[in-house]
Write an enzyme that holds these catalytic residues in place. Structure first.
Site, PDB file in Angstrom:
ATOM      1  N   ALA A 240      25.668  15.168 -76.693  1.00  0.00           N
ATOM      2  CA  ALA A 240      26.379  15.841 -75.607  1.00  0.00           C
ATOM      3  C   ALA A 240      27.727  16.288 -76.164  1.00  0.00           C
ATOM      4  O   ALA A 240      28.216  15.728 -77.159  1.00  0.00           O
ATOM      5  CB  ALA A 240      26.558  14.881 -74.442  1.00  0.00           C
TER       6      ALA A 240
ATOM      7  N   GLY B 209      22.833  12.616 -77.200  1.00  0.00           N
ATOM      8  CA  GLY B 209      22.055  13.499 -76.321  1.00  0.00           C
ATOM      9  C   GLY B 209      21.035  14.336 -77.094  1.00  0.00           C
ATOM     10  O   GLY B 209      20.021  14.745 -76.528  1.00  0.00           O
TER      11      GLY B 209
ATOM     12  N   GLU C   3      18.178  12.176 -77.359  1.00  0.00           N
ATOM     13  CA  GLU C   3      17.631  12.041 -75.996  1.00  0.00           C
ATOM     14  C   GLU C   3      16.885  13.309 -75.568  1.00  0.00           C
ATOM     15  O   GLU C   3      15.869  13.227 -74.878  1.00  0.00           O
ATOM     16  CB  GLU C   3      18.768  11.718 -75.019  1.00  0.00           C
TER      17      GLU C   3
ATOM     18  N   GLU D 144      26.615   6.652 -79.424  1.00  0.00           N
ATOM     19  CA  GLU D 144      27.576   6.622 -78.308  1.00  0.00           C
ATOM     20  C   GLU D 144      28.469   5.384 -78.348  1.00  0.00           C
ATOM     21  O   GLU D 144      29.621   5.431 -77.925  1.00  0.00           O
ATOM     22  CB  GLU D 144      26.837   6.664 -76.964  1.00  0.00           C
TER      23      GLU D 144
END
Ligand code: CAA
Length: 270
Positions: free
Chosen positions: A78, A121, A124, A144
């Site tokens: 992200a 992300g 993911e 993260e």
């Protein structure tokens, strides 16, 4: 000029194509295209990706989809710069990961073609797809923890279900990166191939799926995904109902007739 909105749109962060693979159905290809930010998944990019997946899902000419990045990065997570100053309430109001939930509703199969970084992300997003074809240079991780947070787009759940508690816990609590072959051995990755051909291999896998009868493909995908949510009892019930449901499709009669007559089936997609 195509009359399909997803092929005409002026996306800022992705490149969208339909790839003819010699079958009646094409591959819907989405290339993440923020190379300067290692394809970091900002809110606008994810909106473009999810909107396009939904349009491909409705497009009768498309049988399967591929999401890819470039050789250096599938996606490095992200967009940290978008989140760096955000408070809890801002994140709650933004609810940026709600959009990701719509990927779960896509009926057609999605393949992630991963080279380089698939982090946070990015990992993911690859796990939100149905299969991962990885280049031998791919690196997977959930870093993260090094930012003071944990995965927020499904990593703790999907990774654990895909590779088991022992390895998922290590990945999520250390933030270390893992090679494609490690992740193949752990069961996350479908196939590891040389980096020169990772996209071709993913497109080839998609072409194989595009040769299959579409309703059976979609119910097969649904049944496998439901195994994550259901008990074995309920999962077997769903599988059986989907199996019997396919006996209402024209393609079931054609497929079995073609077998008996020793010829290739002519699928109608209904
Ligand atoms: N968000 C925003 N920008 C990012 C980014 C990210 N996730 N990852 C890389 N970039 C940007 C860098 O800031 C840099 O931009 P500038 O040139 O403007 O400085 C550019 O991409 C190139 O990156 P690097 O110079 O860092 O490249 P590198 O080759 O030295 O290192 C890397 C590569 C190891 C992947 C490193 O970029 C990195 O660690 N990235 C962050 C990985 C990460 O922590 N991901 C998790 C994000 S949080 C998340 O994803 C939450 C969730 O669950 C959804």
């Amino acid at each position: 000029m195509s009359d399909k909105p997803h092929l005409n749109s002026e996306y800022k962060n992705i490149i969208v194509k339909e790839v003819d693979n010699g079958n009646a159905l094409k591959t819907g290809l989405i290339q993440l295209n923020r190379p300067d930010a290692l394809n970091a998944l900002n809110i606008e990019l994810m909106k473009e990706v999810v909107d396009t997946l939904e349009l491909f899902d409705k497009d009768p000419e498309v049988g399967c989809m591929v999401i890819t990045g470039n050789e250096k990065a599938f996606a490095a997570g992200a967009d940290i710069k978008e989140m760096a100053d955000a408070s809890t309430i801002e994140m709650l109001l933004r609810d940026q990961f709600a959009r990701w939930d719509r990927i779960r509703k896509i009926k057609k199969p999605i393949i992630a073609a991963v080279s380089g970084f698939a982090l946070g992300g990015g990992c993911e997003l690859a796990m939100s797809c149905d299969m991962i074809v990885a280049s031998d240079s791919a690196q997977f991780g959930q870093p993260e923890i090094k930012l003071g947070v944990i995965p927020g787009a499904g990593g703790t759940q999907r990774l654990t279900k895909a590779i088991g508690k022992a390895k998922a816990m290590e990945m999520i609590l250390t933030g270390k990166f893992y090679s494609a072959s490690d992740m193949f051995n752990a069961g996350l990755v479908t196939k590891v191939v040389p980096k020169e051909v990772f996209l071709d291999e993913a497109l080839e896998l998609s072409a194989e799926i595009c040769k299959m009868p579409t309703i059976a493909v979609q119910l097969g995908k649904e049944s496998v995904l439901k195994s994550f949510d259901l008990t074995i009892e309920s999962g077997l019930e769903l599988e059986r109902k989907n199996f019997y449901l396919l006996f209402a499709s024209e393609d079931k009669f054609e497929g079995m007739k073609a077998f008996v007559e020793k010829r290739k089936a002519n699928w109608k997609g209904k």
